[in-house]
Write an enzyme that holds these catalytic residues in place. Structure first.
Site, PDB file in Angstrom:
ATOM      1  N   LEU A 204       0.834  -1.197   0.000  1.00 37.81           N
ATOM      2  CA  LEU A 204       0.000   0.000   0.000  1.00 37.81           C
ATOM      3  C   LEU A 204       0.873   1.253   0.000  1.00 37.81           C
ATOM      4  CD1 LEU A 204      -2.638  -1.222   2.588  1.00 37.81           C
ATOM      5  CD2 LEU A 204      -2.952  -0.939   0.124  1.00 37.81           C
TER       6      LEU A 204
ATOM      7  N   GLU B 283       1.810  -4.612   3.776  1.00 33.47           N
ATOM      8  CA  GLU B 283       2.189  -5.490   2.681  1.00 33.47           C
ATOM      9  C   GLU B 283       1.552  -6.869   2.848  1.00 33.47           C
ATOM     10  OE1 GLU B 283       6.375  -5.719   1.948  1.00 33.47           O
ATOM     11  OE2 GLU B 283       6.671  -3.576   2.304  1.00 33.47           O
TER      12      GLU B 283
END
Length: 717
Positions: free
Chosen positions: A53, A145
């Site tokens: 992200l 992640e």
DNA sequence: CTGGGCATCT
DNA sequence: AGATGCC
């Protein structure tokens, strides 16, 4: 556990053909008999996604306050900007920049404090859950992640795809100029890129988050390639470009798995670049790092990584910490521990599991070795306390945990001498799902509570990690188009029981009963609700002092009730430090989560006699018990001084030191416990697990001390 | 050499 | 219980 034997490159065929042969491979150098068996090249050609992200904390804050989207935003922890949005980056702000430097670069920088991770953690688990609802093989890495093994999803689509169909890639293809890509040579990766695009779209539409994705044939490569086009884009790595991407790394340090210490040791061997390591004789590496580590390092440099995507599931520990410049008094330490424990216990309660172990960690300042040197001590958590956590008697639990923590503190720090701490951490671990109250040592309860570390059940070489493990045990979402799927079946409607189950105790309105799908025989529903006949109220009133009207008593504020019941504070020792430690359980009910889930606990017992065989199944974690949190908590502190009475003896084997450090009202709590303990001592086994789980209905939720034996925790040891 | 977590291996 | 690594 995932090491040596299966560690060798059994990696992707594509890689093998295109890369392995072109690089001076080790076996020649390794003279003796092979230590590692070479796995049969099962074409377990995996397709691995890595999601990352964008500036995660900043995104969360921008969602919470959209006005922040247009300004340069930095997330501040202590003196550091841990991350910042892209507006800020355009002005030169970077990650892990000091606040002063950042303000210098960008005077208009808007700062949001990010020390409380609550919102980030929640969003993080929503993300993981969302991904898991499409494919159970999701592994978290930090909060922002996720790895996914979408091999079976890809294979399914591939099977549905007619011959000679047009394959294409979504997003970038590493080292290709987006025109010359022959997708038909890599249909699986091409399909993977489409799945990645769909998942990213889903994440955006459902959670409002953007991020990058990498598509490759193992975790290492997926992670490396995901960052090549930075904000909100995706990149696929073709096998023929493995050596390119590895060679592009500026140093060995950039290889995930090579940390600071390892990089230093490698540098001592003269190894700095990835190429250095690729060409370095394995034997020499083995001398320095030992067999398995050496092989693993070498593989990493080659872009080889056969480690499976291991579903992360619920966290195995919950911790809360704070760092500071200096802490040097016991009083400060005590208050900090209280503060940390209050929030940690609340989190633990929402989790629903019961911690069996408590750990206290400190970091001592030392001129020479400033930034390392953490020390920790741990101890078991007695069941009564653990139950108070799960049952929601949080303040009670905190009160009883504080002495434990202080004991551990004194095991590490000699408080008679000067000390200088820069960090305190409290941690719950050994988290047990639902188990009934442990009555004795053995008993059926041990069957429920026996802990086979959830993660460990998922150990198999990548070989067995292919379709069989997935199509057999789970089902990835089968729809051709994920975006269609999500519009109908969302987080709230999908059956939570399977791995898609709530990963974390947030949200979700879900009916208690859940359809169960796979592995029927293994299940052990531990839902045995120990409904407690309500004797709760009686015990309180029954020991009321004379001339107190029970009806009136009930109406009194709880603090007063307690005082009436426990004249303990008159004890001389306790008095000696009534010197007001203004302790307030500033209990913040800052969040009111509405949902709760209520899922029968499932424990899958696995015979893993031979770690190499059966894939078994992913662990399914589900929060136990309803554990609904009503945002109303009452209790307030009674700083007030109170009547003194006379009796109350100080229990033996209480560590006076620890006791004397406790705040007055905590001492009172404990004294109260002790007093109520007496009957128990007379009739040892009669009443014990009885109450203690006072359902925290509105008023009396607060601190009602119950029958618990605290003596042993004060024993000086 | 900064943060607040988490995990794994020894 | 510590070291190491990742974010």
């Amino acid at each position: 556990m995932d090491n040596s034997e299966d560690e060798v490159e059994e990696d992707e065929n594509e890689w093998r053909t295109s890369f392995v042969d072109s690089v001076p491979l080790s076996p020649a150098a390794v003279s003796g008999p092979r230590l590692y068996k070479i796995p049969e090249p099962t074409p377990a050609h995996r397709i691995i996604l890595h999601f990352d992200l964008d500036c995660f904390y900043a995104q969360v804050e921008m969602i919470r306050n959209p006005a922040l989207r247009e300004v340069p935003l930095g997330i501040q922890q202590k003196y550091i900007i841990v991350t910042c949005n892209y507006v800020a980056r355009e002005q030169g702000v970077t990650k892990l920049m000091s606040v002063t430097d950042a303000k210098e670069k960008c005077p208009q920088l808007v700062l949001v404090k990010g020390e409380d991770l609550t919102h980030y953690r929640e969003m993080s688990y929503k993300m993981t859950e969302l991904l898991m609802s499409y494919c159970p093989l999701v592994e978290r890495l930090g909060f922002d992640e996720n790895f996914m093994d979408i091999t079976s999803m890809v294979e399914r689509r591939l099977a549905q795809t007619s011959e000679s169909e047009n394959f294409s890639f979504k997003g970038h293809v590493y080292n290709h100029l987006s025109a010359d890509v022959k997708a038909s040579d890599h249909p699986r990766l091409a399909l993977g890129s489409h799945i990645a695009a769909e998942l990213r779209e889903v994440v955006h539409s459902k959670l409002g988050l953007t991020g990058c994705a990498g598509i490759a044939t193992n975790k290492l490569l997926a992670k490396l390639v995901s960052g090549t086009f930075k904000p909100n884009q995706q990149t696929t790595l073709l096998p023929e470009n493995v050596s390119v991407i590895m060679g592009d790394l500026s140093s060995l340090r950039k290889v995930p798995g090579v940390g600071h210490q390892t990089a230093k040791r490698l540098q001592a061997l003269g190894l700095v670049s990835v190429k250095d390591m690729q060409l370095y004789p394995l034997n020499d590496l083995v001398r320095e790092f030992g067999g398995p580590s050496a092989q693993r390092l070498k593989n990493l440099a080659l872009g080889v990584d056969d480690s499976p995507v291991t579903p992360t599931g619920a966290p195995q520990s919950l911790s809360d910490e704070d760092s500071f410049k200096k802490m040097s008094s016991t009083k400060e330490v005590l208050e900090k521990i209280q503060e940390l424990l209050s929030s940690l216990v609340e989190r633990m309660h929402k989790d629903g599991r019961q911690p069996q172990t408590f750990r206290l960690t400190t970091r001592k300042y030392s001129a020479t070795n400033k930034w390392f040197s953490r020390e920790s001590r741990q101890c078991p958590i007695p069941n009564h306390i653990g139950q108070k956590i799960t049952s929601g008697s949080s303040d009670d639990a905190v009160v009883q945990l504080v002495p434990l923590a202080m004991k551990l503190f004194h095991k590490m720090i000699d408080s008679s001498a000067a000390f200088h701490l820069t960090l305190i951490n409290v941690c719950f671990s050994n988290l047990q799902s639902r188990g009934a109250a442990v009555s004795g040592k053995g008993s059926i309860t041990s069957f429920f509570t026996q802990t086979t570390s959830p993660r460990k059940t998922q150990i198999f070489s990548s070989q067995s990690q292919d379709d069989s493990s997935q199509t057999g045990g789970h089902h990835c979402v089968d729809h051709q188009f994920i975006t269609q799927h999500i519009s109908q079946e969302t987080l709230t409607t999908k059956s939570p029981r399977s791995s898609g189950a709530a990963l974390y105790g947030f949200k979700r309105k879900q009916s208690p009963v859940v359809a169960e799908e796979d592995h029927p025989p293994q299940k052990v529903p531990c839902s045995t609700e120990r409904s407690n006949p309500d004797e709760t109220n009686n015990t309180m009133t029954q020991r009321l002092p004379p001339n107190v009207d029970p009806e009136v008593f009930r109406l009194l504020p709880e603090e007063i009730q307690k005082e009436l019941l426990s004249p303990a504070y008159t004890n001389s020792l306790a008095n000696s430090l009534v010197a007001e430690v203004p302790y307030t359980t500033k209990h913040k009910a800052q969040q009111k989560f509405t949902g709760s889930k209520n899922i029968t606990d499932v424990k899958e017992t696995v015979d893993k006699l031979d770690p190499s065989d059966l894939p078994t199944t992913v662990n399914h974690w589900s929060p136990a018990g309803p554990s609904l949190f009503q945002g109303e908590n009452v209790m307030e502190e009674a700083g007030l001084s109170l009547p003194r009475s006379s009796d109350c003896e100080f229990p033996g084997n209480v560590d006076p030191k620890v006791f004397s450090e406790l705040p007055p009202d905590v001492q009172r709590e404990l004294m109260s416990e002790w007093k109520q303990q007496e009957p128990v001592l007379k009739t040892p086994s009669s009443r014990k697990p009885g109450r203690s789980l006072m359902t925290k209905d509105r008023k009396s939720a607060g601190k009602s001390s119950q029958t618990n034996n605290l003596f042993k925790y004060f024993k000086p040891s």
